[in-house]
Design a protein around this motif. Structure first.
Motif, short mmCIF file in Angstrom:
data_model
loop_
_atom_site.label_atom_id
_atom_site.label_comp_id
_atom_site.label_asym_id
_atom_site.label_seq_id
_atom_site.Cartn_x
_atom_site.Cartn_y
_atom_site.Cartn_z
N ALA A 55 0.83 -1.20 0.00
CA ALA A 55 0.00 0.00 0.00
C ALA A 55 0.87 1.25 0.00
CB ALA A 55 -0.94 -0.01 1.20
N ALA A 56 1.93 1.24 0.80
CA ALA A 56 2.85 2.38 0.82
C ALA A 56 3.47 2.60 -0.55
CB ALA A 56 3.94 2.16 1.87
N LYS A 57 3.87 1.53 -1.21
CA LYS A 57 4.45 1.66 -2.55
C LYS A 57 3.46 2.34 -3.50
CE LYS A 57 6.41 -0.87 -6.42
NZ LYS A 57 6.95 -2.15 -6.92
N GLY A 58 2.23 1.89 -3.49
CA GLY A 58 1.23 2.49 -4.36
C GLY A 58 1.00 3.96 -4.06
N ALA A 73 0.90 1.89 -9.37
CA ALA A 73 0.11 2.02 -8.15
C ALA A 73 -1.05 1.02 -8.15
CB ALA A 73 -0.41 3.44 -8.00
N ARG A 74 -1.67 0.81 -9.30
CA ARG A 74 -2.75 -0.19 -9.40
C ARG A 74 -2.22 -1.59 -9.11
NH1 ARG A 74 -7.19 2.26 -10.89
NH2 ARG A 74 -7.15 3.97 -12.37
N ASP A 75 -1.06 -1.90 -9.65
CA ASP A 75 -0.45 -3.21 -9.37
C ASP A 75 -0.14 -3.36 -7.88
OD1 ASP A 75 -0.57 -3.78 -12.08
OD2 ASP A 75 1.56 -3.40 -12.44
N LEU A 77 -1.78 -1.95 -5.45
CA LEU A 77 -3.06 -2.19 -4.78
C LEU A 77 -3.46 -3.66 -4.90
CD1 LEU A 77 -5.63 -1.29 -3.31
CD2 LEU A 77 -6.57 -0.65 -5.56
N ALA A 78 -3.30 -4.23 -6.08
CA ALA A 78 -3.63 -5.64 -6.26
C ALA A 78 -2.77 -6.52 -5.35
CB ALA A 78 -3.46 -6.04 -7.73
N GLU A 79 -1.50 -6.19 -5.25
CA GLU A 79 -0.60 -6.95 -4.38
C GLU A 79 -0.96 -6.78 -2.91
OE1 GLU A 79 1.79 -9.24 -4.90
OE2 GLU A 79 1.26 -9.16 -7.02
N ALA A 80 -1.34 -5.57 -2.52
CA ALA A 80 -1.75 -5.33 -1.13
C ALA A 80 -2.98 -6.15 -0.79
CB ALA A 80 -2.02 -3.84 -0.90
N ARG A 81 -3.93 -6.18 -1.69
CA ARG A 81 -5.16 -6.97 -1.45
C ARG A 81 -4.86 -8.46 -1.42
NH1 ARG A 81 -9.39 -3.10 -4.63
NH2 ARG A 81 -9.91 -1.86 -2.80
N ARG A 82 -3.97 -8.91 -2.30
CA ARG A 82 -3.57 -10.32 -2.29
C ARG A 82 -2.93 -10.68 -0.95
NH1 ARG A 82 0.86 -12.64 -1.99
NH2 ARG A 82 2.04 -10.74 -2.37
N LEU A 100 -5.38 3.84 -0.60
CA LEU A 100 -4.79 3.70 -1.93
C LEU A 100 -5.91 3.49 -2.96
CD1 LEU A 100 -2.55 3.36 -4.02
CD2 LEU A 100 -2.22 1.01 -3.16
N ALA A 101 -6.87 2.64 -2.63
CA ALA A 101 -7.99 2.39 -3.55
C ALA A 101 -8.78 3.68 -3.79
CB ALA A 101 -8.90 1.30 -2.99
N ALA A 102 -9.01 4.45 -2.74
CA ALA A 102 -9.75 5.71 -2.89
C ALA A 102 -8.98 6.69 -3.77
CB ALA A 102 -10.02 6.32 -1.51
#
Length: 115
Positions: A55-58, A73-75, A77-82, A100-102
């Motif tokens: 999340a910090a990276k994004g 940043a989208r990638d 977010l996907a990694e954070a959710r995973r 990040l999603a917001a």
């Protein structure tokens, strides 16, 4: 088991070395150091399931304000959710992912409120 970083905040990563690298990354970010990405990269290399780091990276990439970095940043977010699905994030970690999603949804003010 949850551990605490230098700010006494819970983090879902558990290895002392990773937490020390996380703390170095936070210090680097707060001091506007060019070493921030290297520290963050080291954290993610050691624990690719550390959602807060993703999340910090994004967020860091979005803060650069360059449209060509939005896919990165989208990638992230996907990694954070995973990672969250695997490890069970702390409340703070979940807030960073949702912020990040917001931000990615075009709501940077809401993202700031969430942090």
């Amino acid at each position: 088991m949850l551990h605490r970083d230098a700010m006494e905040l819970e983090v879902s990563t558990g290895q002392a070395g990773i937490i020390a690298d996380w703390d170095r990354m936070v210090q680097a970010f707060l001091s506007h150091s060019a070493e921030t990405p290297a520290h963050l990269g080291k954290v993610l290399e050691q624990d690719p399931d550390f959602a807060l780091a993703w999340a910090a990276k994004g967020l860091f990439y979005l803060l650069l304000g360059r449209s060509e970095l939005v896919p990165v940043a989208r990638d992230a977010l996907a990694e954070a959710r995973r990672a969250e699905a695997l490890t069970g994030p702390t409340v703070r970690e979940r807030a960073y992912t949702e912020a990040l999603a917001a931000y990615l949804a075009g709501r940077p003010s809401l993202a700031a409120e969430m942090l």
